[in-house]
Scaffold this active site. Sequence first.
Site, PDB file in Angstrom:
ATOM      1  N   LYS A  22       0.832  -1.200   0.000  1.00  8.40           N
ATOM      2  CA  LYS A  22       0.000   0.000   0.000  1.00  8.40           C
ATOM      3  C   LYS A  22       0.871   1.256   0.000  1.00  8.40           C
ATOM      4  O   LYS A  22       0.602   2.220  -0.731  1.00  8.40           O
ATOM      5  CB  LYS A  22      -0.905   0.003   1.237  1.00  8.40           C
ATOM      6  CG  LYS A  22      -1.806   1.221   1.330  1.00  8.40           C
ATOM      7  CD  LYS A  22      -2.355   1.454   2.735  1.00  8.40           C
ATOM      8  CE  LYS A  22      -1.329   2.105   3.621  1.00  8.40           C
ATOM      9  NZ  LYS A  22      -1.909   2.777   4.802  1.00  8.40           N
ATOM     10  N   ARG A  92      -3.993  10.404   5.336  1.00  8.07           N
ATOM     11  CA  ARG A  92      -2.917  11.373   5.245  1.00  8.07           C
ATOM     12  C   ARG A  92      -2.229  11.367   3.881  1.00  8.07           C
ATOM     13  O   ARG A  92      -1.744  12.395   3.415  1.00  8.07           O
ATOM     14  CB  ARG A  92      -1.895  11.067   6.345  1.00  8.07           C
ATOM     15  CG  ARG A  92      -0.740  12.026   6.386  1.00  8.07           C
ATOM     16  CD  ARG A  92       0.200  11.718   7.545  1.00  8.07           C
ATOM     17  NE  ARG A  92       1.262  12.704   7.572  1.00  8.07           N
ATOM     18  CZ  ARG A  92       2.387  12.603   6.889  1.00  8.07           C
ATOM     19  NH1 ARG A  92       2.586  11.557   6.114  1.00  8.07           N
ATOM     20  NH2 ARG A  92       3.311  13.539   6.965  1.00  8.07           N
ATOM     21  N   CYS A 116      -4.383   7.954  10.243  1.00  7.50           N
ATOM     22  CA  CYS A 116      -4.194   7.436  11.597  1.00  7.50           C
ATOM     23  C   CYS A 116      -3.819   8.559  12.556  1.00  7.50           C
ATOM     24  O   CYS A 116      -3.026   9.437  12.228  1.00  7.50           O
ATOM     25  CB  CYS A 116      -3.073   6.391  11.618  1.00  7.50           C
ATOM     26  SG  CYS A 116      -3.483   4.846  10.792  1.00  7.50           S
ATOM     27  N   ARG A 121       2.901  14.241  12.865  1.00  6.19           N
ATOM     28  CA  ARG A 121       3.251  13.963  11.469  1.00  6.19           C
ATOM     29  C   ARG A 121       3.078  15.212  10.593  1.00  6.19           C
ATOM     30  O   ARG A 121       2.299  15.226   9.647  1.00  6.19           O
ATOM     31  CB  ARG A 121       2.415  12.802  10.924  1.00  6.19           C
ATOM     32  CG  ARG A 121       2.542  11.565  11.772  1.00  6.19           C
ATOM     33  CD  ARG A 121       2.473  10.302  10.962  1.00  6.19           C
ATOM     34  NE  ARG A 121       1.122   9.952  10.600  1.00  6.19           N
ATOM     35  CZ  ARG A 121       0.789   8.811   9.998  1.00  6.19           C
ATOM     36  NH1 ARG A 121       1.706   7.932   9.718  1.00  6.19           N
ATOM     37  NH2 ARG A 121      -0.447   8.540   9.694  1.00  6.19           N
ATOM     38  N   PRO A 122       3.795  16.301  10.917  1.00  6.24           N
ATOM     39  CA  PRO A 122       3.584  17.560  10.207  1.00  6.24           C
ATOM     40  C   PRO A 122       4.074  17.498   8.767  1.00  6.24           C
ATOM     41  O   PRO A 122       4.946  16.698   8.430  1.00  6.24           O
ATOM     42  CB  PRO A 122       4.414  18.561  11.017  1.00  6.24           C
ATOM     43  CG  PRO A 122       5.496  17.731  11.619  1.00  6.24           C
ATOM     44  CD  PRO A 122       4.881  16.396  11.907  1.00  6.24           C
ATOM     45  N   ILE A 123       3.486  18.362   7.942  1.00  9.96           N
ATOM     46  CA  ILE A 123       3.915  18.424   6.539  1.00  9.96           C
ATOM     47  C   ILE A 123       4.789  19.655   6.293  1.00  9.96           C
ATOM     48  O   ILE A 123       5.031  20.027   5.152  1.00  9.96           O
ATOM     49  CB  ILE A 123       2.700  18.438   5.591  1.00  9.96           C
ATOM     50  CG1 ILE A 123       1.792  19.645   5.872  1.00  9.96           C
ATOM     51  CG2 ILE A 123       1.922  17.135   5.702  1.00  9.96           C
ATOM     52  CD1 ILE A 123       0.797  19.907   4.770  1.00  9.96           C
ATOM     53  N   LEU A 125       7.916  20.018   6.374  1.00  7.06           N
ATOM     54  CA  LEU A 125       9.098  19.749   5.553  1.00  7.06           C
ATOM     55  C   LEU A 125       8.756  19.740   4.069  1.00  7.06           C
ATOM     56  O   LEU A 125       9.556  20.180   3.235  1.00  7.06           O
ATOM     57  CB  LEU A 125       9.733  18.419   5.963  1.00  7.06           C
ATOM     58  CG  LEU A 125      10.233  18.340   7.416  1.00  7.06           C
ATOM     59  CD1 LEU A 125      10.732  16.943   7.733  1.00  7.06           C
ATOM     60  CD2 LEU A 125      11.331  19.367   7.663  1.00  7.06           C
ATOM     61  N   ASP A 305       6.232   0.814  11.774  1.00  8.41           N
ATOM     62  CA  ASP A 305       4.978   0.137  11.432  1.00  8.41           C
ATOM     63  C   ASP A 305       4.937  -1.317  11.902  1.00  8.41           C
ATOM     64  O   ASP A 305       3.899  -1.967  11.785  1.00  8.41           O
ATOM     65  CB  ASP A 305       4.742   0.183   9.913  1.00  8.41           C
ATOM     66  CG  ASP A 305       4.150   1.508   9.462  1.00  8.41           C
ATOM     67  OD1 ASP A 305       3.756   2.308  10.330  1.00  8.41           O
ATOM     68  OD2 ASP A 305       4.077   1.740   8.247  1.00  8.41           O
ATOM     69  N   LEU A 327      10.251   7.411  16.378  1.00  9.56           N
ATOM     70  CA  LEU A 327       9.798   8.131  15.188  1.00  9.56           C
ATOM     71  C   LEU A 327       8.507   8.908  15.402  1.00  9.56           C
ATOM     72  O   LEU A 327       8.339   9.998  14.867  1.00  9.56           O
ATOM     73  CB  LEU A 327       9.642   7.153  14.016  1.00  9.56           C
ATOM     74  CG  LEU A 327      10.934   6.486  13.544  1.00  9.56           C
ATOM     75  CD1 LEU A 327      10.683   5.680  12.292  1.00  9.56           C
ATOM     76  CD2 LEU A 327      12.033   7.507  13.299  1.00  9.56           C
TER      77      LEU A 327
END
Length: 418
Positions: A22, A92, A116, A121-123, A125, A305, A327
Site C-alpha cells: 500500500k 494522510r 491514523c 506527522r507535520p507536513i 518539511l 509500522d 519516530l
Amino acid sequence: MTYLEIDGVEKLSGEVIISGAKNAALPLIASSILAKNEAQISNLPNVADICTLLSLLKNLGASYTFENNFAKINTKDLNKTIAKYDIVRKMRASILTLGPLLARFGNCEVSLPGGCAIGQRPIDLHLLALEKMGANIEIKQGYVVASGKLKGADLMFDKITVTGSENIIMAAALAHGKTRLLNVAKEPEVVQLCEVLAEAGLDIKGVGSDELEIYGTSGELLEFKPFKIIPDRIEAGTYLCAGAITNSKITLKNVNANHLGAVLAKLEQMGFSFDISEDSISINPAKEIKPVEILTSEYPGFPTDMQAQFMALALRANGVSIIDERLFENRFMHVSELLRMGADIRLNGHIATINGTKELFGADVMATDLRASSALILAALAAKGTSKIHRIYHLDRGYENLEEKFKNLGASIRRLEE
C-alpha cells in the site's frame, strides 16, 4: 459498525500470499498526475486507502478502472486542482497529490490531511522544500494553497520524511532545472517511485541512496511504462509475527526478504529460524521465545509500522523486552487495549517495557490505528478464549483480504455486525 471475533488457537499452518505494498502504491498512484499516457499498475492491493486516492483522482477529472489488482489510470483530462476535505480527511497520503499537482498546473489547493491519529506527522518539511523551489504557500481555512512555477534547487530535509521525499521527488520531476535532494528516505517504497519515474524518462541519479539529483523536464509530462507494485513488507512482517506468536510454521509467498532485514534479524534474536527463497519465507517455531530490545528508526532500521506487532509477540517471550519508539509520539495507544487482555506493559515516555510469559485472555478491545489493529489480532490469536476487536475500519485501510488470509492459516476469525 463491524467487528472481528477471534478465538485463540494452538497453531497456525499453511501459506499466505502477500499483497502489493500500500505504501508503495499510494505515491505511485499520485505520480500518474505526471503522466502523458495511461498508467498501468499491477499487484495493486484492494484496500480502502487505495480506493480513496483513486476516488480523489477521479474527483480531479481523471478516469480509472480497477479490478483483479490491476488499475489503469488516465489523467489526460485532469482539470481540477482542488483536493477537497471530504476525501482527503480519510487518509494522510492524499497530501501526495500536492507535489505533482503543483508541478503540472502551477497551482493547487490540497486539504490538510487525515489518517491514523499517531502524533503530529507535520507536513512542514514538504512545504519548506516547495517554497525553496519557488512556490508560494499559504494555509487558508484548512487548505494548503500553493502556486508558482517550480525551479530546481538544493534541498536538505532536516529530518528524514518518507512522504516528504516522495512529494518533492514528484514535484522536482516537472520542475525547471536540477534539484539536489539530501537526507532522502531510503525506504523500498521511495526507491520504487524513483525507479518508475526513471523508466518513464525522468533523469534521476542516486536512486536508493539518501542523495538524489533530479533533472526536471520543465513541464513536459512523462511516458509511463506498465509496472508492478512491490510486495508489502509490513503485511509480510505482520504474518511472520502471527506465525511467531503461535509458534507455528507458516510460509509467505510473493515476498522480498531483502526488504525485511531488520524484522527477520529481531525474529532470529527471539529464537525463530527461516527458510528463504527468491520470493518466499517460511518461519520455523522457536524452542524458546526470547525477549528482545527494539529501537524504531528509518529504513533500513526497524520499522515503526512493525512496533505494535512485536509488542504483542513480546508478551509471549520468556523475559523482559524493551521497545523504544523514536519516530512518532502517541504510538503506544494499543497498550491500554493489550492490558485489557492481561498484558504486563509499563510505559515511560517513548519506551515500553514488556513482561512476557503472562497468559493472555480474550476481551473486547478497540483498534486505534492501522498497525495497532493488527497487534490486537495477534494477541487475540495467542489468547485463551474469544476476543472482539472493534473499529476495524483501520484494518481495512491497509490489509487486503485479512480474514480470508488468516482463515487459510487455520485461524478462527469472523467479521460480524455490532
